[in-house]
Each structure stands twice: as C-alpha cells, then as structure tokens.
Motif scaffolding. Structure first.
Motif, PDB file in Angstrom:
ATOM      1  N   GLY A 290       0.797  -1.223   0.000  1.00 24.52           N
ATOM      2  CA  GLY A 290       0.000   0.000   0.000  1.00 24.52           C
ATOM      3  C   GLY A 290       0.822   1.262   0.000  1.00 24.52           C
ATOM      4  N   GLY A 291       0.783   1.996  -1.069  1.00 28.15           N
ATOM      5  CA  GLY A 291       1.375   3.329  -1.135  1.00 28.15           C
ATOM      6  C   GLY A 291       2.880   3.341  -1.062  1.00 28.15           C
ATOM      7  N   GLY A 292       3.479   2.185  -1.066  1.00 29.28           N
ATOM      8  CA  GLY A 292       4.940   2.131  -1.023  1.00 29.28           C
ATOM      9  C   GLY A 292       5.526   2.641   0.273  1.00 29.28           C
ATOM     10  N   ASN A 293       4.721   2.727   1.344  1.00 31.26           N
ATOM     11  CA  ASN A 293       5.257   3.293   2.582  1.00 31.26           C
ATOM     12  C   ASN A 293       5.544   2.244   3.641  1.00 31.26           C
ATOM     13  OD1 ASN A 293       2.691   2.609   3.229  1.00 31.26           O
ATOM     14  ND2 ASN A 293       2.108   4.564   4.110  1.00 31.26           N
ATOM     15  N   ASN A 294       5.745   1.019   3.180  1.00 28.32           N
ATOM     16  CA  ASN A 294       6.131  -0.027   4.110  1.00 28.32           C
ATOM     17  C   ASN A 294       7.596  -0.358   3.904  1.00 28.32           C
ATOM     18  OD1 ASN A 294       3.675  -1.330   5.616  1.00 28.32           O
ATOM     19  ND2 ASN A 294       2.955  -0.755   3.585  1.00 28.32           N
ATOM     20  N   GLU A 295       8.339  -0.290   4.989  1.00 31.21           N
ATOM     21  CA  GLU A 295       9.762  -0.597   4.934  1.00 31.21           C
ATOM     22  C   GLU A 295       9.975  -2.025   4.470  1.00 31.21           C
ATOM     23  OE1 GLU A 295      11.564  -0.245   8.720  1.00 31.21           O
ATOM     24  OE2 GLU A 295      13.366  -1.354   8.141  1.00 31.21           O
ATOM     25  N   GLN A 296      10.934  -2.211   3.597  1.00 34.15           N
ATOM     26  CA  GLN A 296      11.282  -3.557   3.154  1.00 34.15           C
ATOM     27  C   GLN A 296      12.571  -3.997   3.838  1.00 34.15           C
ATOM     28  OE1 GLN A 296      11.103  -4.301  -1.062  1.00 34.15           O
ATOM     29  NE2 GLN A 296       9.228  -3.098  -1.316  1.00 34.15           N
ATOM     30  N   PHE A 297      12.543  -5.206   4.341  1.00 32.60           N
ATOM     31  CA  PHE A 297      13.700  -5.800   4.997  1.00 32.60           C
ATOM     32  C   PHE A 297      14.311  -6.812   4.025  1.00 32.60           C
ATOM     33  CE2 PHE A 297      13.127  -4.357   9.392  1.00 32.60           C
ATOM     34  CZ  PHE A 297      11.834  -3.890   9.332  1.00 32.60           C
ATOM     35  N   PHE A 298      15.574  -6.643   3.752  1.00 37.76           N
ATOM     36  CA  PHE A 298      16.233  -7.490   2.760  1.00 37.76           C
ATOM     37  C   PHE A 298      17.055  -8.591   3.420  1.00 37.76           C
ATOM     38  CE2 PHE A 298      15.624  -5.628  -1.429  1.00 37.76           C
ATOM     39  CZ  PHE A 298      15.096  -4.392  -1.120  1.00 37.76           C
ATOM     40  N   GLY A 299      17.077  -9.740   2.768  1.00 39.64           N
ATOM     41  CA  GLY A 299      18.011 -10.784   3.126  1.00 39.64           C
ATOM     42  C   GLY A 299      19.379 -10.497   2.526  1.00 39.64           C
TER      43      GLY A 299
ATOM     44  N   ILE B   6      12.351   6.244   5.604  1.00 33.15           N
ATOM     45  CA  ILE B   6      11.238   6.487   4.677  1.00 33.15           C
ATOM     46  C   ILE B   6      10.794   7.933   4.852  1.00 33.15           C
ATOM     47  CG2 ILE B   6       8.821   6.021   4.140  1.00 33.15           C
ATOM     48  CD1 ILE B   6       9.088   3.258   5.104  1.00 33.15           C
ATOM     49  N   LEU B   7      10.507   8.601   3.754  1.00 33.93           N
ATOM     50  CA  LEU B   7       9.890   9.916   3.799  1.00 33.93           C
ATOM     51  C   LEU B   7       8.547   9.830   3.095  1.00 33.93           C
ATOM     52  CD1 LEU B   7      13.197  10.428   2.951  1.00 33.93           C
ATOM     53  CD2 LEU B   7      12.482  12.569   3.963  1.00 33.93           C
ATOM     54  N   LEU B   8       7.544  10.358   3.766  1.00 35.06           N
ATOM     55  CA  LEU B   8       6.184  10.302   3.225  1.00 35.06           C
ATOM     56  C   LEU B   8       5.760  11.662   2.692  1.00 35.06           C
ATOM     57  CD1 LEU B   8       4.605   8.124   6.047  1.00 35.06           C
ATOM     58  CD2 LEU B   8       5.592   7.385   3.881  1.00 35.06           C
TER      59      LEU B   8
ATOM     60  N   ALA C 265      17.458  13.475   5.181  1.00 34.38           N
ATOM     61  CA  ALA C 265      16.873  13.499   3.843  1.00 34.38           C
ATOM     62  C   ALA C 265      15.665  14.408   3.834  1.00 34.38           C
ATOM     63  CB  ALA C 265      16.479  12.097   3.404  1.00 34.38           C
ATOM     64  N   SER C 266      15.346  14.899   2.666  1.00 31.80           N
ATOM     65  CA  SER C 266      14.163  15.722   2.463  1.00 31.80           C
ATOM     66  C   SER C 266      13.373  15.161   1.292  1.00 31.80           C
ATOM     67  CB  SER C 266      14.562  17.170   2.182  1.00 31.80           C
ATOM     68  OG  SER C 266      15.342  17.246   1.006  1.00 31.80           O
TER      69      SER C 266
END
Lengths: 115, 109
Positions: free
Chosen positions: A98-107, B47-49, B62-63
């Motif tokens: 959703g909206g690209g606002n979820n942090e992704q955790f990488f292996g 993350i910046l929203l 970051a901005s």
C-alpha cells in the motif's frame, strides 16, 4: 534476532539446469518479494506474494517461478537458467502493501553463477 | 518507471559532506533510502512520506519535495562507515518500490 535468511549464499549451476533459491523470515510479514540485481544496477522486482496471493511483474520471464508454502518460506525456481540469469537474488519482506510506505527488509542475497 | 539518481558516484574525505538526489517523473507517495555495502543486502535508512518532511539517521538526513517529485539525501561529516551504494526507492499509488540505479559513495581517511 528477527531477520530474513537466504540459502544458499552462493549457488553455481550449469546452463539449463534447474535451480531453487530459498528465503525464510522470522518477522511474520505478510509480503515477500524477490528481486534480481545485476552488477552495478538497481534491484529489479520479479514478483511478490501478499500472503498466498502471487503477483508477477509483467516483464518477469516465464523461466522464473515462485512458491510460498507458508508465511515463513518463499522459494525462487529458475527452470532453465541462462547465462543472462547470473545475478544476485534478493529476498525482501514487508509487513503490508500500500502506497509504497512499508519498509522492506532485505536478506543477504544469493549470488547465482551460471556456467 | 525508475527514478533518476545523481551523481552516479562521489568520493569524499572523512568529515566532508555530500548530497545525493533522486527524482521521479511519477507522482510519489513516499521515498525510501537504502545503503548497500559490497556483497551485502541493502539496509534500510529511512522512509519519507508525502508532506515534505525531513528525517535523520545519525548524521544522514533526507528531504522530500512531493511537488517536485524529488528527494535528497544529505551525508554530513561523513565517516568511513558511510561508504557504500545508496539507493532511493520511490513509492507511487501501487504496491511496489522502483529503485534508482544507485550512487556509490567512497569515503577515504
């Protein structure tokens, strides 16, 4: 520690010989992603699972398949690897979409070599 | 569509500052910044929203200017540990991140 684990770290296969890469997570995240990263390039999304729902990127070759038997595990199958498939394969997870606002955790990635 | 990062590479001495830019042709909901060291997985920085916010992680900040569809990452008083490749990932109105090609930062003593 909660984390994303990939096995093996290095995989060598022969041209055309099927290979399976493994990813597991202890984060209990809903979403698992597979990326292909070639040298000095950005990670390229191949597909993702939201729970059991599979979503393939339009430009992902049919040669690449994935399975997610349960929440914790996800596999990348390359049916007939070509020389151009040599790359680092990164698995990532996120809690949600959703909206690209979820942090992704990488292996740590699996580096695939095709001979 | 892949965001554009600049510069492609930067070399710094310890203590110097640098700015990495990330711009997109699409309307953005968010910008993610990651750092990847050679042979390792990308590590999340921040993350910046939407809303033009700024964030910081140690001496890295970051901005995000959503009107200009741009984000900038500021490395202040760089340390040797800051070396690596920095990727921006942009989130639009769908589920995925599009990553830029990366900016390689080398910090020398």
């Amino acid at each position: 520690d909660a984390m994303v684990i990939q096995n093996p770290r290095y995989q060598v296969t022969q041209f055309g010989k099927p290979v399976t890469l493994s990813c597991s997570q202890t984060l209990n995240h809903n979403v698992m992603y597979w990326y292909q990263q070639k040298s000095s390039q950005a990670p390229k999304l191949l597909f993702h699972y939201y729970d059991k729902d599979f979503n393939n990127e339009a430009d992902t070759p049919d040669n690449f398949q994935s399975r997610r038997p349960n929440t914790s595990f996800c596999f990348l199958d390359i049916r007939s690897p070509g020389l151009g498939d040599a790359a680092m394969y990164l698995c990532a997870t996120s809690r949600d979409l959703g909206g690209g606002n979820n942090e992704q955790f990488f292996g740590p990635g699996t580096r695939l070599t095709v001979l | 569509q892949q965001p554009v990062q600049s510069p492609q590479a930067v070399i710094l001495r310890e203590g110097e500052d640098a700015v990495i830019n990330c711009s997109s042709s699409k309307a953005l909901y968010s910008v993610h910044w990651y750092r990847q060291k050679h042979g390792e997985a990308p590590v999340f920085l921040m993350i910046l929203l939407k809303g033009g916010e700024q964030k910081g992680h140690e001496k890295i900040s970051a901005s995000f200017n959503e009107k200009k569809q741009q984000s900038s990452l500021y490395l202040t008083a760089s340390q040797l540990s800051y070396s690596g490749t920095y990727f921006c990932g942009t989130g639009s109105n769908d589920y995925k991140l599009s990553f830029g090609a990366g900016t390689t930062v080398t910090v020398r003593a």
